[in-house]
Write a protein that holds these residues in place. Structure first.
Motif, PDB file in Angstrom:
ATOM      1  N   THR A 118     -32.029  38.147 -52.684  1.00 21.32           N
ATOM      2  CA  THR A 118     -32.657  37.799 -53.881  1.00 21.32           C
ATOM      3  C   THR A 118     -31.993  38.212 -55.117  1.00 21.32           C
ATOM      4  O   THR A 118     -31.426  39.460 -55.147  1.00 21.32           O
ATOM      5  N   ILE A 119     -31.703  37.258 -56.102  1.00 21.93           N
ATOM      6  CA  ILE A 119     -31.393  37.805 -57.384  1.00 21.93           C
ATOM      7  C   ILE A 119     -32.240  37.690 -58.384  1.00 21.93           C
ATOM      8  O   ILE A 119     -32.837  36.614 -58.586  1.00 21.93           O
ATOM      9  N   LEU A 120     -32.401  38.505 -59.355  1.00 21.97           N
ATOM     10  CA  LEU A 120     -33.360  38.278 -60.412  1.00 21.97           C
ATOM     11  C   LEU A 120     -32.411  37.876 -61.518  1.00 21.97           C
ATOM     12  O   LEU A 120     -31.255  38.352 -61.992  1.00 21.97           O
ATOM     13  N   ILE A 121     -32.850  36.746 -62.294  1.00 27.04           N
ATOM     14  CA  ILE A 121     -32.289  36.160 -63.365  1.00 27.04           C
ATOM     15  C   ILE A 121     -32.822  36.296 -64.639  1.00 27.04           C
ATOM     16  O   ILE A 121     -34.227  36.250 -64.576  1.00 27.04           O
ATOM     17  N   ILE A 122     -32.275  36.934 -65.258  1.00 27.60           N
ATOM     18  CA  ILE A 122     -32.704  37.402 -66.903  1.00 27.60           C
ATOM     19  C   ILE A 122     -32.273  36.395 -68.110  1.00 27.60           C
ATOM     20  O   ILE A 122     -30.887  36.249 -68.095  1.00 27.60           O
ATOM     21  N   ALA A 128     -28.772  38.966 -62.893  1.00 30.04           N
ATOM     22  CA  ALA A 128     -27.818  38.002 -63.576  1.00 30.04           C
ATOM     23  C   ALA A 128     -28.380  37.544 -64.653  1.00 30.04           C
ATOM     24  O   ALA A 128     -29.465  37.303 -65.016  1.00 30.04           O
ATOM     25  N   SER A 129     -27.425  37.106 -65.529  1.00 38.86           N
ATOM     26  CA  SER A 129     -27.649  36.560 -66.818  1.00 38.86           C
ATOM     27  C   SER A 129     -26.409  35.838 -67.290  1.00 38.86           C
ATOM     28  O   SER A 129     -25.297  35.802 -66.806  1.00 38.86           O
ATOM     29  N   GLY A 145     -23.626  35.376 -69.480  1.00 35.20           N
ATOM     30  CA  GLY A 145     -22.826  36.153 -70.385  1.00 35.20           C
ATOM     31  C   GLY A 145     -23.268  37.666 -70.541  1.00 35.20           C
ATOM     32  O   GLY A 145     -24.150  37.994 -69.741  1.00 35.20           O
ATOM     33  N   ASN A 146     -22.956  38.344 -71.484  1.00 36.99           N
ATOM     34  CA  ASN A 146     -23.159  39.776 -71.632  1.00 36.99           C
ATOM     35  C   ASN A 146     -24.257  39.946 -72.675  1.00 36.99           C
ATOM     36  O   ASN A 146     -24.615  41.229 -72.841  1.00 36.99           O
ATOM     37  N   TYR A 147     -24.740  39.184 -73.404  1.00 34.14           N
ATOM     38  CA  TYR A 147     -25.534  39.183 -74.425  1.00 34.14           C
ATOM     39  C   TYR A 147     -26.940  39.944 -73.941  1.00 34.14           C
ATOM     40  O   TYR A 147     -27.224  40.868 -74.582  1.00 34.14           O
ATOM     41  N   ASP A 148     -27.489  39.329 -72.908  1.00 34.29           N
ATOM     42  CA  ASP A 148     -28.835  39.885 -72.276  1.00 34.29           C
ATOM     43  C   ASP A 148     -28.660  41.349 -71.951  1.00 34.29           C
ATOM     44  O   ASP A 148     -29.322  42.265 -72.150  1.00 34.29           O
ATOM     45  N   LEU A 149     -27.516  41.660 -71.408  1.00 30.00           N
ATOM     46  CA  LEU A 149     -27.129  42.971 -70.946  1.00 30.00           C
ATOM     47  C   LEU A 149     -27.100  43.992 -72.087  1.00 30.00           C
ATOM     48  O   LEU A 149     -27.716  45.072 -71.950  1.00 30.00           O
ATOM     49  N   ASN A 150     -26.322  43.532 -72.997  1.00 28.81           N
ATOM     50  CA  ASN A 150     -25.936  44.504 -74.110  1.00 28.81           C
ATOM     51  C   ASN A 150     -27.316  44.644 -74.963  1.00 28.81           C
ATOM     52  O   ASN A 150     -27.670  45.762 -75.614  1.00 28.81           O
ATOM     53  N   MET A 151     -28.195  43.492 -75.100  1.00 28.67           N
ATOM     54  CA  MET A 151     -29.238  43.704 -75.912  1.00 28.67           C
ATOM     55  C   MET A 151     -30.448  44.467 -75.057  1.00 28.67           C
ATOM     56  O   MET A 151     -31.076  45.111 -75.879  1.00 28.67           O
ATOM     57  N   LEU A 152     -30.402  44.580 -73.710  1.00 22.41           N
ATOM     58  CA  LEU A 152     -31.438  45.194 -73.156  1.00 22.41           C
ATOM     59  C   LEU A 152     -31.184  46.551 -73.358  1.00 22.41           C
ATOM     60  O   LEU A 152     -32.086  47.503 -73.399  1.00 22.41           O
ATOM     61  N   GLN A 153     -30.058  46.710 -73.290  1.00 23.08           N
ATOM     62  CA  GLN A 153     -29.346  48.177 -73.367  1.00 23.08           C
ATOM     63  C   GLN A 153     -29.647  48.639 -74.685  1.00 23.08           C
ATOM     64  O   GLN A 153     -30.226  50.039 -74.881  1.00 23.08           O
ATOM     65  N   SER A 154     -29.283  47.899 -75.710  1.00 23.45           N
ATOM     66  CA  SER A 154     -29.657  48.548 -77.156  1.00 23.45           C
ATOM     67  C   SER A 154     -30.887  48.637 -77.512  1.00 23.45           C
ATOM     68  O   SER A 154     -31.538  49.505 -78.138  1.00 23.45           O
ATOM     69  N   GLN A 155     -31.792  47.696 -77.026  1.00 20.20           N
ATOM     70  CA  GLN A 155     -33.227  47.792 -77.237  1.00 20.20           C
ATOM     71  C   GLN A 155     -33.919  48.882 -76.519  1.00 20.20           C
ATOM     72  O   GLN A 155     -34.749  49.563 -77.096  1.00 20.20           O
ATOM     73  N   TYR A 167     -34.303  52.068 -69.563  1.00 20.90           N
ATOM     74  CA  TYR A 167     -33.577  50.826 -69.165  1.00 20.90           C
ATOM     75  C   TYR A 167     -34.137  50.163 -67.890  1.00 20.90           C
ATOM     76  O   TYR A 167     -34.237  50.796 -66.804  1.00 20.90           O
ATOM     77  N   PRO A 168     -34.562  48.862 -67.640  1.00 23.57           N
ATOM     78  CA  PRO A 168     -35.473  48.467 -66.742  1.00 23.57           C
ATOM     79  C   PRO A 168     -34.505  47.776 -65.626  1.00 23.57           C
ATOM     80  O   PRO A 168     -35.174  47.531 -64.574  1.00 23.57           O
ATOM     81  N   LEU A 169     -33.097  47.904 -65.531  1.00 23.76           N
ATOM     82  CA  LEU A 169     -32.500  47.371 -64.799  1.00 23.76           C
ATOM     83  C   LEU A 169     -31.249  47.942 -63.651  1.00 23.76           C
ATOM     84  O   LEU A 169     -31.038  49.014 -64.401  1.00 23.76           O
ATOM     85  N   GLY A 170     -31.044  47.436 -62.793  1.00 22.01           N
ATOM     86  CA  GLY A 170     -30.299  48.302 -62.132  1.00 22.01           C
ATOM     87  C   GLY A 170     -28.664  47.920 -62.586  1.00 22.01           C
ATOM     88  O   GLY A 170     -28.500  47.115 -63.490  1.00 22.01           O
ATOM     89  N   ASP A 171     -27.807  48.722 -61.960  1.00 19.02           N
ATOM     90  CA  ASP A 171     -26.343  48.600 -62.592  1.00 19.02           C
ATOM     91  C   ASP A 171     -25.518  47.336 -61.932  1.00 19.02           C
ATOM     92  O   ASP A 171     -24.490  47.232 -62.486  1.00 19.02           O
ATOM     93  N   HIS A 172     -25.949  46.437 -60.915  1.00 18.08           N
ATOM     94  CA  HIS A 172     -25.253  45.592 -60.478  1.00 18.08           C
ATOM     95  C   HIS A 172     -25.795  44.263 -61.169  1.00 18.08           C
ATOM     96  O   HIS A 172     -27.030  43.815 -61.065  1.00 18.08           O
ATOM     97  N   HIS A 173     -24.759  43.879 -62.093  1.00 16.96           N
ATOM     98  CA  HIS A 173     -25.198  42.752 -63.082  1.00 16.96           C
ATOM     99  C   HIS A 173     -23.990  41.689 -62.629  1.00 16.96           C
ATOM    100  O   HIS A 173     -22.793  42.042 -62.565  1.00 16.96           O
ATOM    101  N   ILE A 174     -24.479  40.371 -62.584  1.00 18.43           N
ATOM    102  CA  ILE A 174     -23.568  39.195 -62.498  1.00 18.43           C
ATOM    103  C   ILE A 174     -23.734  38.460 -63.965  1.00 18.43           C
ATOM    104  O   ILE A 174     -24.589  37.909 -64.377  1.00 18.43           O
ATOM    105  N   ASN A 175     -22.403  38.330 -64.318  1.00 15.02           N
ATOM    106  CA  ASN A 175     -22.113  37.518 -65.570  1.00 15.02           C
ATOM    107  C   ASN A 175     -21.906  36.161 -65.042  1.00 15.02           C
ATOM    108  O   ASN A 175     -20.741  35.773 -64.581  1.00 15.02           O
ATOM    109  N   VAL A 176     -22.984  35.201 -65.076  1.00 19.42           N
ATOM    110  CA  VAL A 176     -22.809  33.986 -64.520  1.00 19.42           C
ATOM    111  C   VAL A 176     -21.999  33.185 -65.397  1.00 19.42           C
ATOM    112  O   VAL A 176     -21.092  32.183 -64.954  1.00 19.42           O
ATOM    113  N   LYS A 177     -21.795  33.306 -66.664  1.00 17.23           N
ATOM    114  CA  LYS A 177     -20.784  32.389 -67.487  1.00 17.23           C
ATOM    115  C   LYS A 177     -19.365  32.777 -67.122  1.00 17.23           C
ATOM    116  O   LYS A 177     -18.567  32.018 -66.942  1.00 17.23           O
TER     117      LYS A 177
END
Length: 183
Positions: free
Chosen positions: A6-10, A100-101, A103-113, A121-131
């Motif tokens: 399973t992959i979480l999409i945000i 996954a998201s 692009g990196n906007y969601d990753l960067n925005m969640l980190q900065s917010q 920070y609510p997410l794990g380190d394993h991120h897929i940039n679908v773009k």
């Protein structure tokens, strides 16, 4: 990838303006669109949009036109960012899953917010940039393309309202599933 089943999409939506933000305002998360995608079947489950009440900005007419989200919706239904992130942890096991998201906007925005509001920070380190993944796998794509164009390239109709996290998360999952099938 950390997980295989399973992959979480945000997909995030944030306050935005036609031009610069008004004095004293800043871009803030107003919706966390989320869904789970089964890697083997592409089946999408647990799809929701978590509305977040901004603390340092308000929804502009431009933002409402783009996202369909109004300040009234957030005032009546929105929750604090910290509570929204707790939902990700409790209901989606967000710290344990690959996520996954587009692009990196969601990753960067969640980190900065997370830093801005002094919350974990609510997410794990394993991120897929679908773009990026789509650009690497789709023949004829020489540069990164937006989500809507990627769907068009795959002859997959855009489902729901573009720039609504609840809908875009499902659309991103469809692109990711194609990528996983073609990698």
């Amino acid at each position: 990838m950390k997980t295989t089943d399973t992959i979480l999409i945000i997909d995030l939506e944030a306050t935005c303006w036609d031009g610069r933000p008004p004095r004293g305002q800043e871009s803030e998360i107003i919706e966390i669109g989320v869904c789970m995608m089964d890697v083997k079947t592409g089946k999408i489950s647990q799809n929701e949009g978590i509305l977040v009440k901004p603390q340092y900005s308000s929804v502009s007419p431009f933002c409402t036109e783009l996202t369909s989200i109004t300040q009234k919706m957030l005032d009546e239904e929105g929750i604090l960012l910290e509570d929204a992130l707790d939902i990700l942890r409790a209901e989606y096991d967000s710290e344990e899953l690959t996520w996954a998201s587009y692009g990196n906007y969601d990753l960067n925005m969640l980190q900065s917010q997370s830093r801005r509001f002094n919350v974990d920070y609510p997410l794990g380190d394993h991120h897929i940039n679908v773009k990026t993944l789509f650009g690497e796998l789709h023949p004829g794509i020489r540069k990164s393309v937006g989500m809507s164009r990627a769907l068009g390239e795959l002859n997959i109709p855009l489902e729901g309202t573009h720039h609504r996290g609840v809908d875009d998360a499902k659309n991103i999952a469809k692109i990711l599933y194609w990528c996983l099938q073609n990698s």
